[in-house]
Design an enzyme around this catalytic site. Structure first.
Site, PDB file in Angstrom:
ATOM      1  N   ALA A 240      -2.074   6.353  -1.610  1.00 48.56           N
ATOM      2  CA  ALA A 240      -2.743   5.980  -3.317  1.00 48.56           C
ATOM      3  C   ALA A 240      -3.074   5.130  -3.915  1.00 48.56           C
ATOM      4  O   ALA A 240      -3.136   4.971  -5.315  1.00 48.56           O
ATOM      5  CB  ALA A 240      -0.941   6.625  -3.714  1.00 48.56           C
TER       6      ALA A 240
ATOM      7  N   VAL B  62       1.110  -1.066  -0.054  1.00 51.57           N
ATOM      8  CA  VAL B  62       0.081  -0.092   0.057  1.00 51.57           C
ATOM      9  C   VAL B  62       0.870   1.057   0.468  1.00 51.57           C
ATOM     10  O   VAL B  62       2.152   1.513   0.931  1.00 51.57           O
ATOM     11  CB  VAL B  62      -1.212  -0.119   1.238  1.00 51.57           C
ATOM     12  CG1 VAL B  62      -2.097   1.301   1.077  1.00 51.57           C
ATOM     13  CG2 VAL B  62      -1.705  -1.241   1.442  1.00 51.57           C
ATOM     14  N   TYR B  63       0.564   1.919  -0.711  1.00 54.16           N
ATOM     15  CA  TYR B  63       0.979   3.498  -0.950  1.00 54.16           C
ATOM     16  C   TYR B  63       0.787   4.470  -0.724  1.00 54.16           C
ATOM     17  O   TYR B  63      -0.380   4.967  -1.151  1.00 54.16           O
ATOM     18  CB  TYR B  63       1.774   3.395  -2.618  1.00 54.16           C
ATOM     19  CG  TYR B  63       2.784   2.450  -3.100  1.00 54.16           C
ATOM     20  CD1 TYR B  63       4.426   3.043  -2.949  1.00 54.16           C
ATOM     21  CD2 TYR B  63       2.963   0.665  -3.588  1.00 54.16           C
ATOM     22  CE1 TYR B  63       5.218   1.617  -3.714  1.00 54.16           C
ATOM     23  CE2 TYR B  63       3.555   0.642  -4.068  1.00 54.16           C
ATOM     24  CZ  TYR B  63       5.194   1.251  -3.918  1.00 54.16           C
ATOM     25  OH  TYR B  63       5.974  -0.350  -4.715  1.00 54.16           O
ATOM     26  N   PHE B  64       2.243   5.145  -0.211  1.00 52.63           N
ATOM     27  CA  PHE B  64       0.903   6.704   0.535  1.00 52.63           C
ATOM     28  C   PHE B  64       1.810   7.789  -0.078  1.00 52.63           C
ATOM     29  O   PHE B  64       3.014   7.645  -0.956  1.00 52.63           O
ATOM     30  CB  PHE B  64       1.188   6.771   2.140  1.00 52.63           C
ATOM     31  CG  PHE B  64       0.338   5.791   2.559  1.00 52.63           C
ATOM     32  CD1 PHE B  64      -0.549   5.496   3.792  1.00 52.63           C
ATOM     33  CD2 PHE B  64       0.996   4.141   2.975  1.00 52.63           C
ATOM     34  CE1 PHE B  64      -1.623   4.927   3.671  1.00 52.63           C
ATOM     35  CE2 PHE B  64       0.674   3.132   3.582  1.00 52.63           C
ATOM     36  CZ  PHE B  64      -1.270   3.659   4.474  1.00 52.63           C
TER      37      PHE B  64
END
Length: 179
Positions: free
Chosen positions: A106, A36-38
């Site tokens: 994101a 999970v990208y931020f």
């Protein structure tokens, strides 16, 4: 630590796995990774070429969770960049901390990864959901160290595996069209 990494598109893994066996690379694992990208509240990581992610890797004891920051790429031909990793114990609470600091999720990237080791290099055969198949070869360099020799050795290893084109500098996020 500096991660020196080069990635290439792969049609299938069969030929590569034959070559990996020929050079006596050691298969060290199979993983299903969920990343999970931020994105930051004060800058757009797509513009600064940075990444912040939480990676979950299920294993026999439950799952391993790693928070990773990746700095901007350091050259024009590879994905060499500063990388900082820390093990965390709780994905939801880590995500909550980041969101409370203004970071926002994101995108999520899921992949099946077959991992080999050859000398100092880690070779990953990645099947990325909705993106495709890729071969990544990476090794570490110390900060301040000239990483060009490690990068050149990675390209030589690609040649041993029969791969001389199809190299890709874009991240899996970029390949998914996430900006």
């Amino acid at each position: 630590m500096i991660e020196v990494e080069v990635k290439a598109h792969a049609g299938n893994f069969n030929d590569v796995e034959v070559k990996l066996n020929e050079i006596r690379a050691e298969m060290i694992g199979l993983e299903h990774q969920k990343d999970v990208y931020f994105n930051a509240p004060d800058r757009d990581f797509a513009e600064t070429d940075e990444a912040l992610r939480i990676r979950e890797i299920p294993d026999t004891s439950g799952k391993r969770i790693i928070l990773t920051y990746k700095g901007a790429k350091m050259d024009e031909v590879s994905k060499t960049r500063k990388e900082i990793e820390v093990d965390v114990s709780d994905t939801e609470n880590m995500a909550s901390i980041l969101e409370n600091l203004g970071f926002r999720a994101a995108a999520t990237v899921e992949k099946k990864r077959i991992i080999y080791k050859f000398k100092e290099s880690i070779i990953s055969l990645d099947e990325v959901l909705n993106v495709g198949k890729f071969i990544e070869i990476e090794r570490e360099a110390r900060e301040g160290e000239d990483f060009s020799q490690a990068r050149d050795e990675i390209f030589e290893l690609f040649k041993k595996l029969g791969i001389e084109d199809g190299f890709e500098r874009r991240s899996y996020l970029e390949l998914m069209g996430v900006h």
